[in-house]
Design a protein around this motif. Structure first.
Motif, short mmCIF file in Angstrom:
data_model
loop_
_atom_site.label_atom_id
_atom_site.label_comp_id
_atom_site.label_asym_id
_atom_site.label_seq_id
_atom_site.Cartn_x
_atom_site.Cartn_y
_atom_site.Cartn_z
N ALA A 1 0.33 4.05 1.33
CA ALA A 1 0.38 4.63 2.67
C ALA A 1 1.43 3.95 3.53
O ALA A 1 2.09 4.60 4.36
N GLU A 2 1.62 2.65 3.35
CA GLU A 2 2.65 1.93 4.12
C GLU A 2 4.04 2.40 3.75
O GLU A 2 4.91 2.59 4.62
N ARG B 1 4.52 6.05 5.00
CA ARG B 1 4.63 6.07 6.47
C ARG B 1 6.02 5.62 6.92
O ARG B 1 6.62 6.21 7.82
N LYS C 1 -3.30 12.74 10.27
CA LYS C 1 -3.67 11.70 11.23
C LYS C 1 -2.93 10.41 10.96
O LYS C 1 -2.48 9.73 11.89
N SER C 2 -2.76 10.05 9.70
CA SER C 2 -2.13 8.76 9.37
C SER C 2 -0.61 8.84 9.35
O SER C 2 0.07 7.85 9.60
N LEU C 3 -0.05 10.02 9.04
CA LEU C 3 1.41 10.14 8.91
C LEU C 3 2.06 10.91 10.06
O LEU C 3 3.28 10.84 10.24
N THR D 1 -6.51 11.04 -0.76
CA THR D 1 -6.86 9.62 -0.83
C THR D 1 -6.60 9.15 -2.25
O THR D 1 -7.38 9.44 -3.16
N GLU E 1 0.84 -1.19 0.00
CA GLU E 1 0.00 0.00 0.00
C GLU E 1 0.88 1.25 0.00
O GLU E 1 1.88 1.32 0.71
N ALA F 1 -5.72 3.83 1.07
CA ALA F 1 -5.61 4.43 2.39
C ALA F 1 -5.23 5.91 2.27
O ALA F 1 -4.40 6.29 1.45
N THR F 2 -5.85 6.74 3.10
CA THR F 2 -5.65 8.18 3.05
C THR F 2 -4.28 8.57 3.59
O THR F 2 -3.80 8.02 4.58
N LEU F 3 -3.66 9.55 2.94
CA LEU F 3 -2.43 10.16 3.43
C LEU F 3 -2.79 11.52 4.01
O LEU F 3 -3.14 12.45 3.27
N ASP F 4 -2.75 11.66 5.32
CA ASP F 4 -3.06 12.92 5.96
C ASP F 4 -2.29 13.02 7.28
O ASP F 4 -1.51 12.13 7.63
#
Length: 321
Positions: free
Chosen positions: A181-182, A185, A237-239, A222, A179, A232-235
């Protein structure tokens, strides 16, 4: 029994209901642009809620629209996350002007700079599939980014006046098995940037806005959402760091384009089973190769100008050579 097909997370904006036989289909016009989401909402006859503020002005040859979504009601109205969305719309002839890349980049940089933190390293992430032309904006953009993080680490005296910048082409799940996002991150945890700039291709409701309406936002992104293939969203909160999204539309959903064209002619989409066969069809211009390459270069130059200050076109070319 009548069956209704619903689109998940359908925003409360203009919706078309088509019926054929005992089957009904809910269809929402697809767009990634907050400007167009506002247009679609206003076309329904409703007034924008208090939680949505919009202003427009001109900057040189470009028209700039700023939309701020400040409440849950605003999020529901436009189907967009809370935050600021800036759209820089260019005239039709910009693509034919050989001198327009640098001047357009200056315009974008002027709007982008206030969204970025004033100091700290920045990670630029090119999203999308390099081998699919309309989706290649992100990967192509990273080729025009002035990367300096390694130079500052190895030769701080010579390059101490530059800001630390690194770039990543994340690829897509189908090619990497990971992914996006993975990947991002993991890099963020290693590099510790003050912000991430995510560059991606978008979808528009209007063929006239393809590769002409550049959108920037501080809400993250997203990947794939415009073509209903959301990852998965990149924002923040996630990063864990602010994510600034930059993109330009390269495709139009066929049903959305058809609906808008018929509406302008005073008609509506007919009731037909063929609609089900067209709901995943995307349309792109015949000269998309040239459009994508120039748009990616403009975004890359704009990021350089926003991060590194008042570089000339010659200086930028020298860094990138």
């Amino acid at each position: 029994m009548q069956v209704i097909f619903c689109i998940k997370h359908l925003p409360t904006r203009k919706i078309f209901l088509f019926c054929y036989g005992e089957v009904s289909l809910l269809f929402a016009k697809r767009t990634d642009l907050a400007l167009e989401a506002r247009e679609i909402f206003e076309e329904s006859g409703a007034s924008l809620p208090d939680g949505v503020k919009s202003r427009e002005y001109r900057q040189g040859m470009a028209g700039v629209t700023c939309i701020d979504i400040e409440s849950e009601e605003g999020e529901r109205a436009l189907g967009k996350a809370r935050g600021s969305y800036i759209t820089v719309a260019l005239p039709e002839l910009w693509m034919r002007d050989s001198d327009s890349v640098f001047t357009t980049a200056q315009t974008l940089a002027h709007e982008l700079k206030p969204l970025l933190p004033e100091c700290g390293a920045v990670l630029v992430v090119g999203l999308g599939n390099r081998f699919i032309t309309p989706d290649a904006i992100g990967p192509l953009c990273t080729e025009h980014i002035i990367v300096t993080r390694h130079l500052l680490e190895q030769m701080p005296d010579e390059f101490g006046g530059l800001r630390a910048v690194c770039a990543l082409t994340a690829g897509v799940l189908g090619l990497t098995g990971i992914e996006t996002a993975e990947i991002v991150r993991g890099v963020v945890q290693r590099v510790h940037p003050s912000a991430v700039i995510a560059v991606d291709a978008l979808a528009s409701r209007s063929a006239e806005r393809l590769c002409r309406a550049f959108q920037m936002s501080d809400t993250g992104v997203t990947p794939g959402s415009g073509v209903f293939n959301a990852r998965a969203t990149l924002d923040k909160k996630s990063l864990g760091v602010p994510v600034i999204a930059i993109g330009v539309p390269t495709v139009v959903d066929a049903l959305t384009l058809t609906a808008d064209t018929l509406e302008q002619a005073g008609h509506s989409l007919p009731e037909s089973p063929m609609l089900r066969e067209r709901e995943n069809l995307m349309v792109t211009p015949k000269d998309i190769d040239a459009l994508v390459h120039k748009s990616a270069k403009v975004i890359g130059y704009a990021i350089n100008l926003a991060l590194q200050g008042d570089l000339t076109a010659a200086e930028m070319e020298q860094f990138l050579s």
